[in-house]
Motif scaffolding. Structure first.
Motif, PDB file in Angstrom:
ATOM      1  N   LYS A  53       0.833  -1.215   0.000  1.00 54.48           N
ATOM      2  CA  LYS A  53       0.000   0.000   0.000  1.00 54.48           C
ATOM      3  C   LYS A  53       0.861   1.256   0.000  1.00 54.48           C
ATOM      4  O   LYS A  53       0.529   2.254  -0.633  1.00 54.48           O
ATOM      5  N   THR A  57       1.146   2.290  -6.238  1.00 47.24           N
ATOM      6  CA  THR A  57      -0.164   2.919  -6.447  1.00 47.24           C
ATOM      7  C   THR A  57      -1.084   1.923  -7.153  1.00 47.24           C
ATOM      8  O   THR A  57      -0.727   1.377  -8.201  1.00 47.24           O
ATOM      9  N   TRP A  58      -2.240   1.703  -6.540  1.00 47.70           N
ATOM     10  CA  TRP A  58      -3.198   0.728  -7.061  1.00 47.70           C
ATOM     11  C   TRP A  58      -4.366   1.446  -7.716  1.00 47.70           C
ATOM     12  O   TRP A  58      -4.847   2.460  -7.206  1.00 47.70           O
ATOM     13  N   THR A  60      -7.266  -0.336  -8.321  1.00 43.23           N
ATOM     14  CA  THR A  60      -8.258  -0.910  -7.411  1.00 43.23           C
ATOM     15  C   THR A  60      -7.496  -1.509  -6.235  1.00 43.23           C
ATOM     16  O   THR A  60      -6.621  -2.346  -6.453  1.00 43.23           O
ATOM     17  N   PRO A  61      -7.790  -1.092  -5.021  1.00 38.09           N
ATOM     18  CA  PRO A  61      -7.038  -1.646  -3.882  1.00 38.09           C
ATOM     19  C   PRO A  61      -7.314  -3.145  -3.718  1.00 38.09           C
ATOM     20  O   PRO A  61      -8.403  -3.619  -4.047  1.00 38.09           O
ATOM     21  N   THR A  63      -7.829  -6.591  -1.414  1.00 33.97           N
ATOM     22  CA  THR A  63      -8.366  -6.890  -0.085  1.00 33.97           C
ATOM     23  C   THR A  63      -7.736  -8.167   0.486  1.00 33.97           C
ATOM     24  O   THR A  63      -7.778  -8.413   1.677  1.00 33.97           O
ATOM     25  N   THR A  65      -4.233 -10.453   0.843  1.00 32.39           N
ATOM     26  CA  THR A  65      -2.782 -10.318   0.672  1.00 32.39           C
ATOM     27  C   THR A  65      -2.190 -11.519  -0.044  1.00 32.39           C
ATOM     28  O   THR A  65      -1.535 -11.372  -1.061  1.00 32.39           O
ATOM     29  N   PHE A  77      -1.910 -10.217  -3.509  1.00 34.29           N
ATOM     30  CA  PHE A  77      -2.704  -8.995  -3.738  1.00 34.29           C
ATOM     31  C   PHE A  77      -3.664  -9.187  -4.926  1.00 34.29           C
ATOM     32  O   PHE A  77      -3.900  -8.262  -5.718  1.00 34.29           O
ATOM     33  N   GLY A  80      -6.397  -6.850  -6.467  1.00 36.10           N
ATOM     34  CA  GLY A  80      -6.024  -5.470  -6.780  1.00 36.10           C
ATOM     35  C   GLY A  80      -5.713  -5.327  -8.263  1.00 36.10           C
ATOM     36  O   GLY A  80      -5.352  -6.299  -8.920  1.00 36.10           O
ATOM     37  N   LEU A  82      -3.589  -2.663 -11.148  1.00 34.21           N
ATOM     38  CA  LEU A  82      -2.553  -1.614 -11.215  1.00 34.21           C
ATOM     39  C   LEU A  82      -1.907  -1.654 -12.583  1.00 34.21           C
ATOM     40  O   LEU A  82      -2.253  -2.471 -13.434  1.00 34.21           O
ATOM     41  N   THR A 293       6.011  -4.635  -5.656  1.00 33.15           N
ATOM     42  CA  THR A 293       6.081  -4.342  -4.224  1.00 33.15           C
ATOM     43  C   THR A 293       7.459  -4.676  -3.667  1.00 33.15           C
ATOM     44  O   THR A 293       8.099  -3.858  -3.010  1.00 33.15           O
TER      45      THR A 293
END
Ligand code: WTA
Length: 661
Positions: A53, A57-58, A60-61, A63, A65, A77, A80, A82, A293
């Motif tokens: 996070k 930069t995402w 769509t985040p 939820t 992991t 992830f 998500g 990106l 990440t």
């Protein structure tokens, strides 16, 4: 019978008592603080979610992991979305950093080019539009076969921008190697150049592409529809109208606006082929969210990057994983300013690298032990001519670094103060896994030391039991990590078999390792390079290290040669330092060095033969090709030397050894 899983005679490595704690001043300003280890240990997944996070930069985040239900294929992830190129370029512009220099290019002939993040955004967007106009869609593969140019970085990011996985093939590979990689990935487009500058002259690249995609009897037609050609040297090129397109013409005509294609975190970002010891190359598959990440996280903490003030330089070529993670994705996602250099360290003179460090005030340097040892061989006076005081962090990667080379790097390049980070990782791991953290770790010459916060590694015996401190065995990774490979392209079984079958449910890295009395990890080389002499395991690295610790020796390579009596015997190839090389008597050198190794490690490690040579056979990524030396040591015809950086080396070695000592 001695315990076979214990590399023996490691005393010379493991009695290393020098440690270099961080200075208070460095520790106070460091990105990494001791609490990072605590946070990661307290909540492994929570830690990685935080990094994802904070550093990425995402669109769509995410939820979730980690989904490990389909092990060994991890999903990080996964819900998500990106875009990797947006993260590496656009967001810096959006957040007001468009004027910052992203790339400071230095060509081998001395031409330079400065590219800001805003300019990079325009170039990448244009290139993405060009690829789309050539019919490359999300999921299609693009092969990149280029020297170290600004366009190489742009090409990779343009692929990422449209969700087309790139497969970069090192520019030094042959047409045949390129052909098999194109075929394996069924790529649609190749991006190449007319040529590049290497050791003072223009060397052609496009002919290899033409040859790699030409029809060949008995083989299916190439999947390649178009070849995009960067003009670098201006040399003549053969041209296939309709298929071949000049990069500069296409980009000039293309729109500078482009909307990135948002992809799922697990969408493939790239394939990178890496050779095993035998068989066909493996296409290591990496995906987007987890890889980015860990690339950004490791780059920030391992190199202590301060994006506003540092000038970073990783000397790796984009053809290797180090170029992917620590030239392209890690530094750019972190908004770094970096140097990229086209040529070799000795063009036009042996001080070229240090001249570049002085010119751009490089503050973080990341390179390989082989380069360090080469510079050591050339002599202290060469770097001594330049102002290297800007350097504040030094990195090493690719092979174990001998304590003596480490000490030289620290003293001569780092002015006895810049912390050295010896970083262990692999194409497969995607990003750094084991390394000291500058500002936190008291470093030890020759040891990669500690798994990074968030990484769980261990050294185990043949039965997967962790060895106690002081013991040796195999390096394994016992928990999934975000940048881990997601497979071998098109071959799930080989993926499972190569990495996950040696020890059930844990990743087998293929490296031998030892834990010292402090629990620090020492890498001992590939387990396939470990020798067995009379039932004793000996590490090639360890004997090389002993040889290099003698003042006469600049570089050493050790192989195990088949021996009827003892299983294997130790054969060493050494390059003498120039001040000793002139009038050395081979017999006397051999006797002296054999005794030196016996003294350093024990009589068991004494090389049977020590051959003085003027060069060692190295791949273009700088790894010594022990297989070829083994051929010489076993008096065989030397095998396939096509991946050598300099193919004349083997002839030189063999002719120099016409009458073996
Ligand atoms: C070796 C390069 C000791 C190791 C990033 C590994 C190292 C292989 C180190 C991967 C290090 C890499 N100390 N050995 N710091 N770094 N290696 O895939 O044997 O080209 O398995 O990735 O290099 O090589 P690769």
């Amino acid at each position: 019978m001695p315990q076979d899983n214990q590399p023996t005679g490691l005393e010379n490595l493991l009695h290393e008592t020098r440690t270099f704690p961080p200075s208070d001043a460095f520790a106070a300003q460091a990105n990494a603080q001791p609490e990072l280890y605590e946070r990661a240990a307290a909540d492994h997944l929570g830690f990685w979610a935080e990094q994802a996070k904070e550093l990425v930069t995402w669109k769509t985040p995410f939820t979730q992991t980690l989904d490990w239900s389909d092990a060994p294929v991890a999903r990080w992830f996964a819900d998500g979305t990106l875009n990797a190129a947006y993260n590496a370029v656009d967001r810096h512009v959006v957040e007001g950093r468009g004027d910052r220099v992203a790339l400071q290019f230095e060509g081998e002939p001395g031409d330079t080019r400065t590219v800001t993040y805003a300019e990079l955004q325009r170039e990448v967007s244009r290139a993405a539009n060009v690829l789309s106009s050539l019919g490359v869609a999300k999921g299609d593969r693009v092969v990149i076969y280029l020297p170290m140019l600004v366009e190489s970085v742009v090409a990779m990011l343009a692929c990422a921008r449209i969700g087309a996985p790139h497969s970069v093939v090192f520019g030094g590979f042959s047409a045949d190697a390129l052909r098999s990689r194109i075929a394996d990935a069924e790529a649609k487009v190749v991006i190449t150049s007319d040529g590049g500058y290497r050791r003072g002259s223009a060397s052609a690249l496009k002919p290899a592409v033409d040859e790699a995609i030409a029809p060949r009897e008995g083989a299916p037609a190439s999947s390649i529809e178009h070849v995009l050609v960067v003009r670098r040297t201006g040399q003549d090129v053969a041209w296939t109208p309709g298929r071949d397109i000049w990069w500069h013409e296409a980009l000039e005509a293309a729109d500078v606006q482009h909307t990135p294609v948002w992809v799922d975190a697990e969408h493939p970002l790239f394939i990178l082929y890496t050779s095993g010891t035998t068989g066909k190359p493996k296409g290591i598959l990496h995906t987007t969210g987890g890889y980015l990440t860990q690339a950004a996280y490791t780059h920030k903490y391992v190199f202590d990057l301060k994006a506003d003030t540092d000038v970073y330089w990783c000397t790796a070529d984009i053809g290797w994983v180090t170029g992917h993670t620590y030239v392209v994705y890690g530094p750019l996602v972190n908004g770094a300013t970096q140097v990229i250099y086209e040529g070799t360290p000795d063009s036009p003179h042996q001080g070229r690298w240090w001249e570049i460090v002085e010119k751009y005030k490089v503050s973080i340097l990341y390179t390989a032990p082989t380069a360090i040892r080469t510079c050591m061989k050339w002599g202290d006076e060469i770097p001594g001519k330049y102002d290297l005081t800007s350097l504040r962090v030094l990195g090493s990667v690719g092979e174990p670094i001998n304590p003596e080379a480490w000490m030289w790097y620290r003293r001569v390049i780092g002015g006895d103060k810049a912390p050295i980070v010896d970083t262990w990782w692999q194409t497969e791991t995607g990003a750094i896994m084991i390394s000291p953290l500058p500002g936190v770790t008291a470093t030890k010459p020759g040891s990669a030391q500690t798994p990074l916060p968030g990484i769980i590694a261990d050294v185990v015996d043949d039965d997967a039991n962790p060895v106690p401190d002081g013991g040796g065995g195999y390096l394994v990774l016992t928990q999934p990590w975000p940048a881990m490979l997601r497979g071998i392209w098109g071959d799930l079984e080989r993926f499972k078999d190569t990495y996950w079958s040696r020890f059930k449910g844990i990743y087998f890295a293929g490296d031998g390792a030892k834990k010292d009395e402090d629990g620090d990890i020492w890498l001992l080389g590939r387990v396939d390079d470990v020798m067995n002499v009379s039932g004793h395991r000996l590490s090639t690295t360890e004997i090389e290290s002993a040889l290099v610790s003698h003042e006469m020796v600049a570089e050493a390579a050790v192989v195990g040669a088949a021996d009827e009596l003892t299983g294997q015997s130790v054969v060493a190839f050494v390059i003498l330092r120039s001040s000793f090389a002139k009038d050395a008597d081979p017999e006397a050198v051999q006797a002296l060095l054999r005794n030196h190794v016996a003294k350093e490690i024990g009589p068991i490690a004494k090389p049977r033969r020590i051959l003085v040579v003027s060069e060692l056979p190295k791949t273009r990524s700088g790894k010594i090709m022990r297989r070829l030396l083994r051929d010489v040591a076993e008096n065989r015809v030397v095998g396939d030397a096509s991946t050598l950086a300099d193919s004349s080396v083997m002839a030189l070695i063999s002719s120099g050894l016409a009458a073996p000592a």
